[in-house]
Design a protein around this motif. Sequence first.
Motif, mmCIF file in Angstrom:
data_model
loop_
_atom_site.group_PDB
_atom_site.id
_atom_site.type_symbol
_atom_site.label_atom_id
_atom_site.label_comp_id
_atom_site.label_asym_id
_atom_site.label_seq_id
_atom_site.Cartn_x
_atom_site.Cartn_y
_atom_site.Cartn_z
ATOM 1 N N VAL A 25 0.839 -0.546 -0.352
ATOM 2 C CA VAL A 25 0.068 -0.002 -0.218
ATOM 3 C C VAL A 25 0.872 0.722 -0.026
ATOM 4 N N ILE A 26 0.226 2.037 -0.285
ATOM 5 C CA ILE A 26 0.913 3.824 0.243
ATOM 6 C C ILE A 26 0.431 4.652 1.233
ATOM 7 N N ILE A 27 0.572 4.827 1.898
ATOM 8 C CA ILE A 27 0.487 5.840 2.823
ATOM 9 C C ILE A 27 0.574 7.228 2.223
ATOM 10 N N GLY A 28 -0.731 8.436 2.900
ATOM 11 C CA GLY A 28 0.229 9.489 2.520
ATOM 12 C C GLY A 28 -0.323 9.914 3.518
ATOM 13 N N GLY A 29 0.636 10.593 4.346
ATOM 14 C CA GLY A 29 0.974 11.272 5.802
ATOM 15 C C GLY A 29 0.998 12.767 5.702
ATOM 16 N N TYR A 30 0.605 13.509 6.177
ATOM 17 C CA TYR A 30 0.553 14.865 6.443
ATOM 18 C C TYR A 30 1.296 15.025 7.864
ATOM 19 N N THR B 193 7.693 0.226 4.365
ATOM 20 C CA THR B 193 8.894 -0.817 3.892
ATOM 21 C C THR B 193 9.016 0.019 3.401
ATOM 22 N N GLY B 194 9.958 1.248 2.861
ATOM 23 C CA GLY B 194 10.515 2.090 2.447
ATOM 24 C C GLY B 194 11.105 3.466 2.655
ATOM 25 N N SER B 195 11.330 4.631 1.696
ATOM 26 C CA SER B 195 11.640 5.915 2.166
ATOM 27 C C SER B 195 10.767 6.510 1.610
ATOM 28 N N PRO B 196 9.949 8.041 2.063
ATOM 29 C CA PRO B 196 9.089 8.047 1.838
ATOM 30 C C PRO B 196 9.590 9.221 0.288
ATOM 31 N N SER B 197 8.475 9.832 0.198
ATOM 32 C CA SER B 197 8.273 11.278 -1.272
ATOM 33 C C SER B 197 8.794 11.698 -0.413
ATOM 34 N N GLY B 198 8.965 13.117 -1.713
ATOM 35 C CA GLY B 198 9.032 14.478 -0.827
ATOM 36 C C GLY B 198 7.873 14.697 -0.298
ATOM 37 N N ARG C 268 3.585 13.225 1.615
ATOM 38 C CA ARG C 268 4.383 12.518 2.040
ATOM 39 C C ARG C 268 3.457 11.499 1.713
ATOM 40 N N GLN C 269 4.385 10.005 0.545
ATOM 41 C CA GLN C 269 3.844 9.004 0.401
ATOM 42 C C GLN C 269 5.092 8.524 0.946
ATOM 43 N N PHE C 270 4.471 6.988 1.604
ATOM 44 C CA PHE C 270 5.346 6.675 2.182
ATOM 45 C C PHE C 270 4.980 4.594 1.849
ATOM 46 N N PRO C 271 6.081 3.949 1.164
ATOM 47 C CA PRO C 271 5.374 2.417 0.604
ATOM 48 C C PRO C 271 5.089 1.773 1.855
#
Length: 782
Positions: free
Chosen positions: A46-51, A71-76, A99-102
């Motif tokens: 899944v992708i988590i969008g975190g504020y 499971t990985g590094s976040p986006s900008g 930011r999106q987190f895998p």
Amino acid sequence: MHRQNKLRGLVAAAVLLSSKFAAAQLAPEIGYVHPAGARPGTTIDVIIGGYDWTPDMQLFVHDPRIKLELTGSPSGVLVPDPPYWFGLKARGYAWPLPRQFPAKLTIPADVAPGLIHWQAANANGVSPIGYLHVGRTPEVAEVDSPTGPQVLPALPVTVAGQIRKIEEVDRYQFRATKTGPITIELTARQLKSPLHAMLRVTNAAGQVIADSADTEGRDLVVTIPAQAEQNYTVSLHDLDYAGDRSYVYRLALSEEPRVVAAYPAAGKRGETRRVEFVVANGTGNETVAHDVVFPAQPGAVPNVPFAISFRDSATRGKPAADASRSVALGLSDIAERAEAELPERKLEVPGAVTGSIEARFGSDKYRATFKMGEKWVIRAEARAIGSPLDLDLAILDAEGKQIAAQEDAPGTTDPELEFAVPKDGEYQLMLTDRSGASGSRAANYRLSCQPVAEDFQITLPPLLTVPLAGQSKLAVKAARLGGFAGPIQLQVTGLPAGLTPSADLTIAEKKNDLSIDLTSAADAPANASLVEVTATAMLNGQSVTRPVGKLVIATIMKPRIKITPDGLDDVRKVHRGSTYLAPLTIERLEGYQGELVLEMTAKQQRHRQGLASGEYTVKADANRADYPIFVPEWMETTKTSRMILNGSVKVPDPKGNVRTLLQRMELRIGILPEGAMLKLSHNAGEPVMTPGGEFRVPLTISRSEGLREPVKISLSMEEPKNRFFTADPVTIPADRKDAELLVRFPKADPGALGEVPLIIRAESQKDGFPVVSETTVLITVR
């Protein structure tokens, strides 16, 4: 009801009880999860969008069986994709920037369908509760389909979708394998998605079979009549044609009828009785009857052809989220009747009756006999049993005079009141519908009368933060029922390391609240955990222990910086398509002198039309910075925009764990776009292309006097469909304004068929930062 009213404002009270220092922290918030759930027995990515999330997040699912792991590094920090609102709509809501987190979501096979609570935490604070959805059918992900609606596999199936952009319409084609009902259920608002959906179903001839709008924010479910071996298309979009990454949804389709009501809506524990189910079959409603075994405790039983679950009526349990061939029946300790079993409208108390109101906006009355001095809890349930009714409850005396009334209990539109009987006699219990949904057996209610018994309800805040080496108060509220006045002993388990509660965890006799002091050791780590609270009390002569709630508690660190824009809230004029260097002052706190990273905060004000920037590193010891903000050339010159920044620093906690701290800028950077420094236009018309073909795009460049650097022209790879084409970049010197770009279409691809907006980008430099203009060539690919 006065006791329950005291519970309002609990979260606000908890915030006030926390330390003042904690208010300065920028706590994370949950934006979305996509896909927003799965079926039992599966593990999915899944992708988590975190504020305002940081790389060191901790995740907590309230059901310990379910795992949600990064499971990985976040986006900008991500800005909404175009298109954008212009004109009056551009003055509206600014969607938060995530930011999106895998991540990976694992749901064991023994988890029942429904909604699951989860939270996130870091060294800055704790998020409010988010939601995951456990489905019951095979799942597919939404796929962009440029040639038509996405074709779904055989039903049943659940689609995990997302309305990513404004004006987006998602379409899915499905095939009926048999003649009969097909139920389509949307779950979005229950996930805290902003989506107010419009759902339309058409047949192969384009005729509208169903058309529904979620104007109340309660999500949608429709049942349609289908013909065997026929194709149908379901279309889905936002009511206002809005869209954003946070507009996630789950669309469940099944070749099944839908249970819309049950008579009675509850049964007595341990009894077997006949229950009538009102079922939507696509062409109307029909009634079917089945014998149902009501278990002693909540749990599902497969003795009828519906997915039946049971909820404890005494605790206002909610029905399962899945609405197609499923129904949640209540379990109680009193006699349960359907209205047809009370021809004289006489309700024996204690007892309950399930009925329907014959007319729209109509009323129903029942007679009941009470004795002076008795105290009763009288409850009318509609929303709690999945009914659309909005009920008012009134008690009338023998002369028809109203002596008690209630509209809505706290947190629901269902009314409930405590009735102290003033004298012996017969009374009338009157229910009135305010929704207009009455007039059908599909809209039912459950009216119950029970003696007031000694009991209590404990309410906790969903989260709490404690500063390292500091103290916060956990505010616990108790609602006492049935005259219960005894002490309530609490037990708190699972506190973060280094936190110590106060010695006395007892809500004293006749008291309704308790503030538990939580003290952090000076050498405690910055950490969070899911804390459970249980309560023990003597009720009706017996010792009762029960779990009363969970919350996430975090120990947090002090901010290390303070950021202030020069000119405070001043507005600067900035050329469209150029980069503005916003001057900032940085105040360093707690002796911190290291590097910091500036980035956009999640919740902006007047942030519109793609105003953006990335991460910018400020060197150690620096107290000044110029933050680059790119102003797109399409921004309107009639509206000011704002940008608010976060400052991010990495600091070890007392145990040496490096944590990321965020501090939000206190004021805003104001920008008013003005005329562009660079303008790219074309004279290519609307060319037609076939695989292996090429064409030349005539281009014209206009520049301001202050822009004397060469201009590089290329295809914009930010447009997904541009990937089907190739073009060698062209550099134009400062003394030229005309150019050509040779565009090739190497090979056929179904995704490139039809009209394709080919975006061509011109980029120059001003003071070392980009100046950009784009033009769009509309190509028809055959």
